[in-house]
Design a protein around this motif. Structure first.
Motif, PDB file in Angstrom:
ATOM      1  N   ASN A 193       0.817  -1.214   0.000  1.00  0.00           N
ATOM      2  CA  ASN A 193       0.000   0.000   0.000  1.00  0.00           C
ATOM      3  C   ASN A 193       0.848   1.261   0.000  1.00  0.00           C
ATOM      4  OD1 ASN A 193      -2.497  -1.319   0.049  1.00  0.00           O
ATOM      5  ND2 ASN A 193      -2.427  -1.560   2.274  1.00  0.00           N
ATOM      6  N   ARG A 194       2.115   1.116   0.331  1.00  0.00           N
ATOM      7  CA  ARG A 194       2.996   2.283   0.410  1.00  0.00           C
ATOM      8  C   ARG A 194       3.460   2.770  -0.963  1.00  0.00           C
ATOM      9  NH1 ARG A 194       6.983   0.578   5.489  1.00  0.00           N
ATOM     10  NH2 ARG A 194       5.313   0.328   7.045  1.00  0.00           N
ATOM     11  N   LEU A 195       3.330   1.936  -1.955  1.00  0.00           N
ATOM     12  CA  LEU A 195       3.787   2.319  -3.296  1.00  0.00           C
ATOM     13  C   LEU A 195       2.792   3.246  -3.978  1.00  0.00           C
ATOM     14  CD1 LEU A 195       5.136  -1.113  -4.611  1.00  0.00           C
ATOM     15  CD2 LEU A 195       6.393   0.707  -3.456  1.00  0.00           C
ATOM     16  N   TYR A 200       3.325   1.036  -9.540  1.00  0.00           N
ATOM     17  CA  TYR A 200       2.665  -0.186 -10.018  1.00  0.00           C
ATOM     18  C   TYR A 200       2.763  -0.282 -11.545  1.00  0.00           C
ATOM     19  CZ  TYR A 200       0.479  -0.251  -5.371  1.00  0.00           C
ATOM     20  OH  TYR A 200       0.247  -0.273  -4.025  1.00  0.00           O
ATOM     21  N   GLN A 201       2.571   0.843 -12.198  1.00  0.00           N
ATOM     22  CA  GLN A 201       2.638   0.850 -13.666  1.00  0.00           C
ATOM     23  C   GLN A 201       4.038   0.506 -14.152  1.00  0.00           C
ATOM     24  OE1 GLN A 201       1.283   4.849 -14.250  1.00  0.00           O
ATOM     25  NE2 GLN A 201      -0.881   4.348 -13.967  1.00  0.00           N
ATOM     26  N   ARG A 272      -7.668   7.836 -14.342  1.00  0.00           N
ATOM     27  CA  ARG A 272      -6.585   8.035 -13.379  1.00  0.00           C
ATOM     28  C   ARG A 272      -6.837   9.160 -12.384  1.00  0.00           C
ATOM     29  NH1 ARG A 272      -4.952   9.222 -18.479  1.00  0.00           N
ATOM     30  NH2 ARG A 272      -4.342  11.364 -19.012  1.00  0.00           N
ATOM     31  N   ASN A 273      -7.869   9.966 -12.626  1.00  0.00           N
ATOM     32  CA  ASN A 273      -8.184  11.053 -11.698  1.00  0.00           C
ATOM     33  C   ASN A 273      -9.243  10.667 -10.669  1.00  0.00           C
ATOM     34  OD1 ASN A 273      -6.414  12.875 -12.990  1.00  0.00           O
ATOM     35  ND2 ASN A 273      -7.957  13.314 -14.551  1.00  0.00           N
ATOM     36  N   ARG A 279      -8.188   2.969  -6.851  1.00  0.00           N
ATOM     37  CA  ARG A 279      -7.341   2.601  -7.978  1.00  0.00           C
ATOM     38  C   ARG A 279      -6.135   1.782  -7.517  1.00  0.00           C
ATOM     39  NH1 ARG A 279      -4.891   6.784 -10.693  1.00  0.00           N
ATOM     40  NH2 ARG A 279      -5.370   8.304  -9.079  1.00  0.00           N
ATOM     41  N   LYS A 280      -5.618   2.080  -6.347  1.00  0.00           N
ATOM     42  CA  LYS A 280      -4.494   1.313  -5.816  1.00  0.00           C
ATOM     43  C   LYS A 280      -4.857  -0.157  -5.669  1.00  0.00           C
ATOM     44  CE  LYS A 280      -1.146   4.042  -3.232  1.00  0.00           C
ATOM     45  NZ  LYS A 280      -0.491   4.217  -1.920  1.00  0.00           N
TER      46      LYS A 280
END
Length: 365
Positions: A193-195, A200-201, A272-273, A279-280
């Motif tokens: 969750n910290r990333l 991720y992409q 993405r907004n 989204r995570k």
């Protein structure tokens, strides 16, 4: 074959009694409890000839049950200390191997049910995917690997809740059930969750490039793995003599899944907004699925990797697919119908070739 199709349609028809399960937690819980109770009963009460390895697994259980020497019964099942000890504990309840089958069925299906409860936006379709993608029926045969995979999923879910100690203990238990699940460990780090989402992409890009490189350098990698886990060196020998040579028929299925994942990633990019936390979670579910699919595509002629190892990752597709469709503002029913029909055909094909030896179905009595 009709028996398994009946189970599949039962999961769909049961959903009619819980129309609000997408938004109502009580409906979702009741639906999953009823459906998975049925799945547990049929998996746990199956006969010893349902599943290629069921008879062998039951024989190991009986040998462990009657063996009194700790050093002997802990080594009856190769390199699986937790699983061996778990078998011994169960034998105190009953020497009948049906006790093992039922306990395994409860653990495997409960973990998958919890995974669906936590991460699926359409539990009904996730259960449908669980069956038609053959994860449920594979558990009839590769029970020990499925048990380890289910524990890995449970650890993944709990880790998302910020409880690192318990997930670590569960993963170590999974490792003691089937050591191949060690390949899943990096996902706990990569899906942290910290990333940031951009990370991720980047990881997705690295996974794609890395799998291509691995395709041409996997032998040194496997040699390293076998040095770390010498008890699995026999698999290296079997790979060399072509024992795990596959015909590559599953490559079309892999491509089928990859198309939807690519479309899903495209949708996430366009949105993405939207809410970052939501989204995570979606990226965290996509990452393992993509890694498994890439391995399946690169090693499509290797039955050990494309038919077994990737299942630790591709099981994430049971939530990725419905979550993808739920992004549609229109045409959801048509999308579910088309994909559902394709998955039903996939189930028919695998039952037709009797993959994992699950037919004909018989109860243990």
């Amino acid at each position: 074959m009709l028996f398994y199709f009946s189970i599949t349609f039962f999961t769909l028809l049961s959903g009619c009694f819980f129309p609000n399960m997408k938004t109502n937690k009580i409906h979702k819980t009741l639906y999953l409890f009823i459906v998975f109770s049925v799945l547990i009963i049929f998996m746990g009460l199956r006969g010893k000839n349902v599943g290629v390895d069921t008879s062998i697994s039951n024989d190991f259980y009986t040998r462990i049950a009657y063996e009194s020497s700790f050093s002997i019964y802990m080594n009856i099942v190769n390199a699986a200390p937790v699983y061996s000890f778990y078998n011994k504990i169960l034998s105190f309840i009953s020497f009948n191997p049906i006790c093992l089958n039922l306990a395994n069925a409860i653990i495997i299906n409960t973990c998958f049910a919890y995974f669906i409860y936590q991460h699926s936006e359409n539990p009904l379709f996730s259960v449908y995917c669980y069956i038609t993608m053959y994860f449920y029926l594979f558990s009839y045969n590769g029970t020990r690997q499925s048990l380890a995979g289910a524990l890995c999923l449970l650890a993944f879910c709990l880790l998302k809740k910020g409880r690192p100690v318990l997930p670590l203990m569960i993963f170590l238990a999974a490792l003691g059930v089937h050591m191949t699940c060690i390949i899943f460990f990096p996902m706990y780090i990569l899906c942290s969750n910290r990333l940031k989402i951009s990370t991720y992409q980047l990881i997705l890009l690295i996974i794609g490039i890395g799998c291509i490189i691995l395709r041409f350098s996997y032998k040194p990698f496997l040699s390293l793995v076998f040095r770390i886990m010498p008890s699995y060196q026999k698999y290296g020998q079997w790979l060399e003599d072509g024992r795990f040579q596959a015909q590559g028929r599953n490559v079309l299925v892999t491509i089928f899944y990859i198309v939807f994942v690519i479309l899903y990633i495209t949708i996430l990019w366009k949105q993405r907004n939207s809410i970052v936390s939501k989204r995570k979670e979606e990226w965290q579910l996509i990452l393992p699925a993509v890694f498994g699919l890439m391995l399946g595509l690169v090693f499509y002629r290797n039955a050990l990797i494309s038919g077994r190892v990737i299942l630790y990752f591709t099981c994430f597709m049971i939530v990725v697919l419905p979550n993808f469709i739920e992004h549609f503002s229109r045409g959801k029913f048509l999308s579910y119908s088309i994909i559902g029909f394709c998955l039903l055909f996939l189930l028919y094909y695998q039952l037709h070739i009797n993959y994992a030896g699950v037919m004909p179905y018989k109860f243990f009595w």
